[in-house]
Every structure is written in structure tokens, then in C-alpha cells.
Design an enzyme around this catalytic site. Sequence first.
Site, PDB file in Angstrom:
ATOM      1  N   HIS A   1       0.857  -1.186   0.000  1.00 26.65           N
ATOM      2  CA  HIS A   1       0.000   0.000   0.000  1.00 26.65           C
ATOM      3  C   HIS A   1       0.895   1.239   0.000  1.00 26.65           C
ATOM      4  O   HIS A   1       1.849   1.325   0.772  1.00 26.65           O
ATOM      5  CB  HIS A   1      -0.889   0.004   1.255  1.00 26.65           C
TER       6      HIS A   1
ATOM      7  N   HIS B   1       1.793  11.242  -2.011  1.00 26.76           N
ATOM      8  CA  HIS B   1       0.505  11.085  -1.342  1.00 26.76           C
ATOM      9  C   HIS B   1      -0.178  12.436  -1.360  1.00 26.76           C
ATOM     10  O   HIS B   1       0.136  13.320  -0.557  1.00 26.76           O
ATOM     11  CB  HIS B   1       0.711  10.575   0.090  1.00 26.76           C
TER      12      HIS B   1
END
Length: 588
Positions: free
Chosen positions: A125, A171
Site C-alpha cells: 500500500h 501522497h
Amino acid sequence: MSKQTYRVCWCFRRRFKVRETEPPADIKELFRRYSENDIMTAEQLQRFMVEVQGDDKVTKEEAEAAVDATIKELKHLPIFHRRLLNLEAFFRYLMSDYNPPLPFPPKVMHDMDAPLAHYFIYTGHNSYLTGNQISSDCSVVPIIESLKRGVRVIELDMWPNSTKDDIDIVHGGTLTTPVKLNKCLEAIKTHAFVASEYPVILTLEDHLTPDLQAKVAKMVTETFGDVLYCSESEAMIDFPSPESLKNRIVVSTKPPKEYLDSAKSMKGNDEDSVKMKSASEDDAWGVEFSDILEKPMHLDEDHKDEEFHYEEESVKHNLEPEYKQLIAIQAKKLKGGVKDWLHDDPTAAKRISLRETRLDKAIENHATDVIKFTQRNLLRVFPKGSRVDSSNYNPLIGWTHGAQMVAFNMQTHGRSLWLMQGMFRANGGCGYVKKPDFFLKNGPEDKIFDPKNTLPVKKTLKVKIYMGDGWHLDFKETHFDIYSPPDFYVKVGIAGVQADSVMKKTKILQDDWTPKWEEDFEFPLTVPELALLRVEVHEYDMTEKDDFGGQTCLPVFELRSGIRAVPLHDQKGDKYKSVKLLMRFEFV
């Protein structure tokens, strides 16, 4: 017998006797039974391997090789000019790397010709993050580390750079520092198949404009070349097999318009209001999760299941044809309720992604629907948004419901990741583990497996922990206690379906670098196909938290019976050079 001295203060020292490592009583008795005149030949070792170790197919040549390897390590002893073992050498063999608890040498053992949906897949992830989800660096280093460990699913979040003319991996909406897409692609190309020849699936989170999508298509095709797998049709009734995709890279993403339907501002919620923790979770061990399957989370509001929403560009998309051709596994956006998410289209296999809290919500009342969905389709589970510290969850929640891609933050170490590493030690460490048959087809009367059902015990695993050794070689004398040798004990148990999950522990042995517990444990298993054996060594500390002495996690369904040398690993999952436990496994 030598002595160890510990300085308590300038005027006082404590001395402890250091005993020679001696075989446990069971080992002495087995050597007596299988040797003659205190000498064991290769033929006698072969008989021991067959009758005690359960290695039915072991050959005389393999037994001779084991003897030769042991002799090579003990050539200082005069007996070893011939192919014979004495008690010390037999004991050394049992404690050696040639006697591991899993198949040796590691090799792929499962049928690899089934569709991808029939396998648990080693999944990362936000694979580019070095630390927490909010302010850590983005880098190729964690991507490379994951691939070296056999991870087969790498996730990249693609955003326009500050000048809107290139692609950053970052991110979005956080303080994380970006890394360029082309660097990530080069790292994947170089390291994709160093640990496994089975396919790497690249999941892309796309926040790009059409011109940047075209740039991605060019980068990906030029970087990967013939290694890139492109499907001949938009819809596949079944996914291809890992065997057919050997040494190929497969792209999976949603159509971009599903990411950018509307502009959304960054939004937090109660679940996201958490304090940052260190990357090591609560301590060296991480959170204990033995009861997590017993306590489903009840969400008061639907929005509590949402992760951060980041500001996105509101752009009408005409999907670039070159970009569209990259997408071999189409991911679908969740719409409607649970039943809609889990709709199985017989004409097209698909992938969906569920946050861990959404999976929890789905399995409360639709557990069998989830499992039925995963018979043909891919289900990816990923951490909830409040895990800003990059912590992980119990992967068995996903695996016990058939989820193939249980996505983990590989940079965060602790009990959850140890389970992940344990599962994928199976099947030669290739990153693909065949799901049990009960997940892939319905039972009598078309009944679907439900992990919550109470089932009869299928088999019992009997475990004996004899002893441990090697800490004095891998650690400084005062690592565990500055005033005395360590006080070790072992926690051993099962992680699996709720009925099978349990932890037990040995007594504490004080002031001993080579503790000899010689304790027996039994673990009744209703679903051994999903069971993992957990082993942790603690060093007891009366005033503080116990020190970490090593850990491992082993797939019960591939455990070799007999007396085995079980290597222990550090918090990251790297194997210690010398530290091992001598254990015995028996299935009844």
C-alpha cells in the site's frame, strides 16, 4: 564450564556459569535409537528422516549430503574424516539451516495455472512512502525493498508536478515529498523479478490530465517494453494465470473519470483525529490483535468509513487510447450499497478496493457474498485513513473472506506485518499462495464457506519447544540486561479463523543464553488451511516492557513434521544469523 561477569557497580561484579550447549533428552534418546556404537551413518540418518521427520521421499544421497554439510562445519573434530555423525554432530545437524521447518530448498509447490483470483497475492500500500502517510519522504527505496522481499503488487499515486508538465508520485494533499514517476518505473523494471518470476501488478491511482496520461503511457511502454502485459480485450471472463504472466508487469487502475468526477476539498473525520505514532507502532512488538475477529467495528455514520479526500482538478476526460491500452486489470468504482459492490458480472472479471472499515461493514451481514465475489473477481483491501502512522491491520480479516490483495504498509513493522510475511513464506516465497479449495467452489448443497461458522476440528498441531540458541553470537553480552544473562520465554500460538486463534507461553528461564524449556503445546485446528503459527521470544523485564528476542510466523499448511531448527527474525522480518529455536511438530 566458563563464566560470564557483569559489572553491577565499581566495587561489585556478578558471575554466571556458562553451560555448554547440550542436546535435550529427546535428542539423546533418538540418537541412541538410530545409531550404533555412538556413531550414525548416512543410512541411519536417512531412516531417522523417514520415520521421525516424516520425509518419506528423502534419498540416501540427500542424507549423505546432510552428513557432508554437517561434517564440513565440524571438521575440527577427529571423527570427521569419514561420513559419520556422533551425538554432537547429529545435534548440530538438527540445529542447522539444513533442517528448516518449511520445504527445503524453497520452491513453488502450488498449481500456478489457475486465474489470478484463485491466489492470495503479496500486496503493498502506497509503496513509495518511507514512513508515515502525512510527512515522510517518497522514494524508490521502499519500492525496491518490497520487490526484494517478494511483494507482487506495487501501488503508485500519480499527480501532476508543480508545473503541470510531469508526473510526481506523492501522497496527494499531504506534506510528503514527491519522487518522479520515471524513477519509480526504472526501479520496478530493475528489481521486479529478483525474488520471484511471477507477475508484478502495478496499481496506479490516477489524478492526471489527458496530456499527462499520454505521457504516462509513453513512459510505461518505453520503460517496460515487452515485459508489459496488455490484454487483447477490454473485458475478461476470467483473469489470466500467474504462470501465463511469468516475468510480466500488469497495470491495474480505474478509468480516470472515476477519480475526477467532481472537485472535493480535503476532509477529515473523527476516525482521522489521531495522534501520530512512531513507525514501530506501540513498541517493538506492535499491537496484539488476538481478539480482533471477535469485535467488528460498528460505524455510526457512513462518512466515518471515508479516507481523506484531497483537492482534485475538475477536468472532463477523454481517455487517451494509448493509456487505455495499458490497463489490463480494470478497477471499478464503488457505487450503491454492499450488494452493488459485490455484483458479479459473468461477462467481465473486475477488481474493487475496500478500505478495511468497509470490508468490516460488508462482512457483518454479507460475509458469504464477499467470498462468492472473490471466486472470480479481485478484492483489494487497504488501510483506513486514520492510519496516518502507516500502521497495519489484521490481514486475516481479508484472507478469511477470500480477499486476494490485502494491502499493507511494508515500512511499518510489528505483529500484523509478521503475519503477512509468514503467509508469503509459503509456496517458495514467490508472492502467490493458492487459496484453499473451499474459497473457490461451493460445498454440498451449494453452501459457501463462512469463517464465522463453528466447524469440527480437522487436525491438531502438537508443538514441542525444546530450546533456543544463538543469542550470544548475535547480541552483545549486555543487550538484554546489563547486570545478568537474559531471562527468555516463548509465546507460541495460532493466527487463523476466530475458533483457532490463540496464544500460549512457556515458563521464564532466568539467566540463560541457551534456554531449554522442553514444553509441549497442542493447537486444535478447524481450518488448518488458513492457520499461521506465531512464535515470539521475549526477554522478561520486571520493571519495563519485555525486550524483543526474535520472532517468526510460519504457514501451518506447509509446516514439516518432526524436529526442526526454526530461525528467528528481527522486527523488520530479516533473519538473524544465528538465533534459532529447536522445535518439534506433529499433526494428529
